[in-house]
Enzyme design. Structure first.
Site, short mmCIF file in Angstrom:
data_model
loop_
_atom_site.label_atom_id
_atom_site.label_comp_id
_atom_site.label_asym_id
_atom_site.label_seq_id
_atom_site.Cartn_x
_atom_site.Cartn_y
_atom_site.Cartn_z
N ILE A 1 -6.58 -6.95 11.30
CA ILE A 1 -6.04 -6.74 12.66
C ILE A 1 -7.02 -5.92 13.50
O ILE A 1 -7.32 -6.27 14.64
CB ILE A 1 -4.66 -6.04 12.58
CG1 ILE A 1 -3.74 -6.83 11.65
CG2 ILE A 1 -4.04 -5.90 13.97
CD1 ILE A 1 -2.46 -6.10 11.26
N LYS B 1 -16.00 -2.65 11.79
CA LYS B 1 -14.78 -3.13 12.47
C LYS B 1 -14.98 -3.25 13.99
O LYS B 1 -14.18 -3.88 14.66
CB LYS B 1 -13.62 -2.17 12.21
CG LYS B 1 -13.29 -1.96 10.74
CD LYS B 1 -12.17 -2.88 10.29
CE LYS B 1 -11.73 -2.52 8.89
NZ LYS B 1 -10.63 -3.35 8.44
N ASN C 1 0.86 -1.19 0.00
CA ASN C 1 0.00 0.00 0.00
C ASN C 1 0.89 1.22 0.00
O ASN C 1 2.01 1.17 0.50
CB ASN C 1 -0.85 0.02 1.27
CG ASN C 1 -2.10 -0.82 1.13
OD1 ASN C 1 -2.37 -1.36 0.07
ND2 ASN C 1 -2.84 -0.91 2.19
N1 CTP Z 1 -6.66 -2.69 9.04
C1 CTP Z 1 -6.19 -3.77 9.73
N2 CTP Z 1 -5.96 -4.94 9.11
C2 CTP Z 1 -6.20 -5.09 7.79
C3 CTP Z 1 -6.70 -3.99 7.05
C4 CTP Z 1 -6.92 -2.82 7.71
O1 CTP Z 1 -5.96 -3.64 10.93
N3 CTP Z 1 -5.96 -6.24 7.20
C5 CTP Z 1 -6.92 -1.42 9.75
C6 CTP Z 1 -6.09 -0.25 9.33
O2 CTP Z 1 -4.91 -0.14 10.10
C7 CTP Z 1 -7.03 0.90 9.55
C8 CTP Z 1 -8.39 0.30 9.33
O3 CTP Z 1 -8.25 -1.10 9.48
O4 CTP Z 1 -6.98 1.34 10.90
C9 CTP Z 1 -9.05 0.60 8.04
O5 CTP Z 1 -8.36 0.01 7.01
P1 CTP Z 1 -9.00 -0.12 5.55
O6 CTP Z 1 -8.00 -0.78 4.66
O7 CTP Z 1 -9.54 1.20 5.14
O8 CTP Z 1 -10.22 -1.11 5.87
P2 CTP Z 1 -10.89 -2.19 4.95
O9 CTP Z 1 -11.79 -2.99 5.84
O10 CTP Z 1 -9.85 -2.91 4.23
O11 CTP Z 1 -11.82 -1.33 4.00
P3 CTP Z 1 -11.66 -0.95 2.45
O12 CTP Z 1 -12.57 -1.85 1.73
O13 CTP Z 1 -12.07 0.48 2.41
O14 CTP Z 1 -10.20 -1.15 2.09
#
Ligand code: CTP
Length: 393
Positions: free
Chosen positions: A304, A339, A209
């Protein structure tokens, strides 16, 4: 730090040269520094060096009649705002713990009524020796603040904890003790994730990313400045560890998840990292272009934030970040619910936020949305750290 007076006791170790850099930093931040050099310390730096850097007389002997007439040794320790022992050798710590006063430095340490901060530096075996552990525990119980030595390669060639922390990190501790500023997060343990993760495709290629880690590192620094015990789990970034922060470097989402898990229990978790959402089965050897575009089998990485929020070891406060390009607030609200975290800090990353110095964020909590004006990432971090301190009060 303006006009604050630091009495710096320089002990006899190779790290004494770092005390010289520290004098400059202390003076740059406004403090006056007066130095006491032990007999051992004088083998590593000279009184002339310390006098030139501090622009103050340097004191070396308990029996110096001239010094004693101008300023008695008791007064020397009383007129300081803080006594800083740097480097604090195993011998100095042992004498301090036992209350021995057989030279100027140890006499001052016994006579002072001011806060004492010691920055130990010694060989790893000496640091780990039961006698040193006992002395450190005794001194802490007596109210002396002892900075944990850093880990790394030592002058003697061995590796481990025992190195003097960098002068910048010692300065942070000095400021903490002198500021009188409320250490609102003292005793709180906070896990912060920052940076991207890299998911390997083969030994040379990764899925990643975009993330510089700057916002997460600034948050770790701001929390540490309020006295929190911060564990920063960092993906691959080119940033220096903020002073006073414990850092664990990871590469993949799985490693980040495990590192967060090992850092528990914690009072709060601030998950700023841009974790890769998918991984592929990594090829054991390099894929060759001549074989054509690879067929990658994608699977989701561990969430996470989601699993921490649902965990039985959930910290009291869990904060997630949402980097969005469209419908920022609505997306972030939905993400907070999905979440199961307490807050989401949302930002619009369609502009120059990625890798930049400024950020414009919205804080989404159960009470609604606060939109903060555009500010530096350091300022956003300080404001968020203040909110976290309120929440953990
Ligand atoms: N996060 C995490 N573990 C992952 C992905 C994301 O802990 N595998 C955490 C990030 O550190 C952040 C939050 O989740 O605090 C949001 O991440 P994001 O990538 O925006 O969430 P997604 O559920 O992946 O949503 P999107 O579909 O928008 O990517």
């Amino acid at each position: 730090m303006q006009d604050r007076r630091v009495l710096l006791i320089v002990g006899g170790g190779i790290a004494a040269y770092k005390a010289c850099a520290l004098i400059r930093l202390l003076r740059k931040s406004g403090a006056t520094v007066r130095c006491v050099l032990t007999a051992g310390g004088a083998h590593f730096v000279t009184p002339m060096t310390l006098a030139a850097l501090s622009e103050q007389p340097v004191h070396t002997s308990l029996w110096d009649l001239k010094d004693e007439t101008e300023m008695g040794h008791i007064q020397l320790s009383r007129e300081a705002d803080l006594v800083l022992v740097c480097p604090a050798t195993a011998d100095l710590l042992a004498k301090m713990a036992a209350g021995i006063a057989d030279d100027l430095a140890t006499t001052l340490l016994l006579a002072t009524d001011k806060k004492v901060l010691a920055a130990p530096a010694m060989n790893v075996r000496m640091w780990r020796h039961e006698a040193t552990r006992r002395n450190v525990a005794r001194l802490r119980a007596d109210g002396v603040t002892i900075i944990e030595p850093a880990e790394g390669e030592m002058a003697c060639g061995e590796y481990g904890p025992g190195r003097l922390p960098e002068p910048e990190a010692i300065l942070v501790e000095v400021k903490k003790l002198l500021s009188g500023e409320e250490q609102r997060l003292a005793g709180k343990r906070i896990v912060v994730t920052a940076g991207p993760t890299h998911e390997p495709i083969d030994p040379v290629r990764v899925i990643a990313n975009r993330s510089s880690g700057k916002q997460g590192f600034a948050i770790a620094e701001a929390l540490a400045a309020l006295g929190a015990d911060v564990i920063l789990v960092a993906g691959p970034v080119a940033l220096a560890t903020p002073p006073g922060v414990g850092r664990v470097d990871v590469e993949t989402a799985r490693q980040m998840s495990e590192a967060v898990d090992s850092a528990l229990p914690a009072d709060a978790a601030i998950l700023v990292a841009a974790v890769a959402d998918w991984r592929v089965e990594a090829a054991p050897s390099k894929l060759k272009k001549a074989d054509g575009p690879p067929q990658l089998r994608w699977t989701e990485t561990e969430d996470i934030l989601g699993s921490l929020s649902a965990s039985s070891r959930r910290p009291k406060l869990v904060v997630g970040f949402a980097a969005e390009t469209d419908h920022v607030i609505d997306e972030a609200r939905a993400k907070r619910a999905r979440k199961g975290c307490d807050w989401i800090v949302a930002n619009d990353v369609s502009g120059d936020v990625m890798g930049g110095e400024a950020n414009e964020v919205h804080l989404i909590t159960a009470d609604g949305v606060e939109s903060w004006e555009r500010a530096s990432k350091a300022e956003v971090a300080r404001r968020l750290a203040g909110k976290i301190a309120d929440a953990l009060d």
